[in-house]
Write a protein that holds these residues in place. Structure first.
Motif, PDB file in Angstrom:
ATOM      1  N   GLU A  47       3.265 -14.439 -14.510  1.00  0.00           N
ATOM      2  CA  GLU A  47       3.728 -15.815 -14.378  1.00  0.00           C
ATOM      3  C   GLU A  47       2.575 -16.778 -14.657  1.00  0.00           C
ATOM      4  N   ALA A  48       2.926 -17.990 -14.965  1.00  0.00           N
ATOM      5  CA  ALA A  48       1.923 -18.990 -15.345  1.00  0.00           C
ATOM      6  C   ALA A  48       1.013 -19.378 -14.189  1.00  0.00           C
ATOM      7  N   ASP A  49       1.575 -19.622 -13.017  1.00  0.00           N
ATOM      8  CA  ASP A  49       0.741 -20.151 -11.931  1.00  0.00           C
ATOM      9  C   ASP A  49       0.249 -19.103 -10.939  1.00  0.00           C
ATOM     10  N   GLY A  50       0.736 -17.877 -11.013  1.00  0.00           N
ATOM     11  CA  GLY A  50       0.258 -16.811 -10.141  1.00  0.00           C
ATOM     12  C   GLY A  50       0.744 -16.897  -8.701  1.00  0.00           C
ATOM     13  N   SER A  51       1.698 -17.775  -8.413  1.00  0.00           N
ATOM     14  CA  SER A  51       2.121 -17.985  -7.026  1.00  0.00           C
ATOM     15  C   SER A  51       2.819 -16.757  -6.436  1.00  0.00           C
ATOM     16  N   ARG A  52       3.694 -16.113  -7.186  1.00  0.00           N
ATOM     17  CA  ARG A  52       4.379 -14.920  -6.665  1.00  0.00           C
ATOM     18  C   ARG A  52       3.385 -13.792  -6.436  1.00  0.00           C
ATOM     19  N   ARG A  53       2.430 -13.666  -7.311  1.00  0.00           N
ATOM     20  CA  ARG A  53       1.402 -12.624  -7.167  1.00  0.00           C
ATOM     21  C   ARG A  53       0.571 -12.886  -5.916  1.00  0.00           C
ATOM     22  N   ALA A  54       0.213 -14.132  -5.688  1.00  0.00           N
ATOM     23  CA  ALA A  54      -0.568 -14.493  -4.506  1.00  0.00           C
ATOM     24  C   ALA A  54       0.215 -14.214  -3.227  1.00  0.00           C
ATOM     25  N   GLU A  55       1.512 -14.524  -3.235  1.00  0.00           N
ATOM     26  CA  GLU A  55       2.357 -14.248  -2.074  1.00  0.00           C
ATOM     27  C   GLU A  55       2.433 -12.748  -1.801  1.00  0.00           C
ATOM     28  N   GLU A  56       2.609 -11.980  -2.848  1.00  0.00           N
ATOM     29  CA  GLU A  56       2.682 -10.536  -2.680  1.00  0.00           C
ATOM     30  C   GLU A  56       1.347  -9.975  -2.180  1.00  0.00           C
ATOM     31  N   ALA A  57       0.247 -10.494  -2.688  1.00  0.00           N
ATOM     32  CA  ALA A  57      -1.072 -10.042  -2.237  1.00  0.00           C
ATOM     33  C   ALA A  57      -1.244 -10.308  -0.744  1.00  0.00           C
ATOM     34  N   GLU A  58      -0.818 -11.476  -0.288  1.00  0.00           N
ATOM     35  CA  GLU A  58      -0.893 -11.792   1.146  1.00  0.00           C
ATOM     36  C   GLU A  58      -0.040 -10.820   1.952  1.00  0.00           C
TER      37      GLU A  58
END
Length: 145
Positions: A47-58
């Motif tokens: 994804e462009a902003d990485g928000s879903r990846r950041a949520e999953e990492a948390e």
């Protein structure tokens, strides 16, 4: 993700004998002296902003922390272990035994316990944004490199 299910898998791996040859299992892979299992495997994101990846990492870090708390109550506080130097040594051509080589490919630091003559290693595996996050556990009789 379920802490109870993860604990069941960890207990299974701690009790299971090690195979003589490399093989897959219902929870991961095994080889002489080790078992390696993905307790949870995430999605792969582009994804462009990485928000879903950041949520999953948390989420994965929180699940790892929850397991660390339960295992610390059982076995005592874990020993923190950095695997980055192991990754560098492998890249420079040093022979690193499994499961340490596989773990060092994507885990910078892990939690380590010694129990029943075996090492238990727990960490969140990151291997670039194009690969899914993984909550990994290894049970091994092979000392850390």
């Amino acid at each position: 993700m379920s802490t109870a299910r993860h604990l069941t898998t960890i207990d299974l791996l701690c009790a299971r004998p090690f195979p003589a040859e490399h093989a897959g299992s219902e929870v991961g892979t095994s080889g002489p002296g080790y078992h390696l299992a993905g307790l949870a495997i995430g999605e792969s994101f582009q994804e462009a902003d990485g928000s879903r990846r950041a949520e999953e990492a948390e989420q994965y870090e929180a699940e790892c922390d929850a397991l660390v708390s339960v295992l610390a109550a059982r076995w005592g506080e874990p020993q923190p272990v950095s695997l980055w130097s192991t990754r560098v040594r492998a890249a420079e051509g040093e022979e690193i035994p499994e499961p340490w080589r596989a773990l060092s490919d994507g885990i910078g630091s892990a939690h380590l316990w010694r129990t029943g003559g075996r090492w238990v290693v727990l960490g969140v595996y990151w291997q670039g944004d194009e690969h899914p996050l993984r909550l990994l556990v290894a049970v091994t009789e092979i000392d850390p490199p």
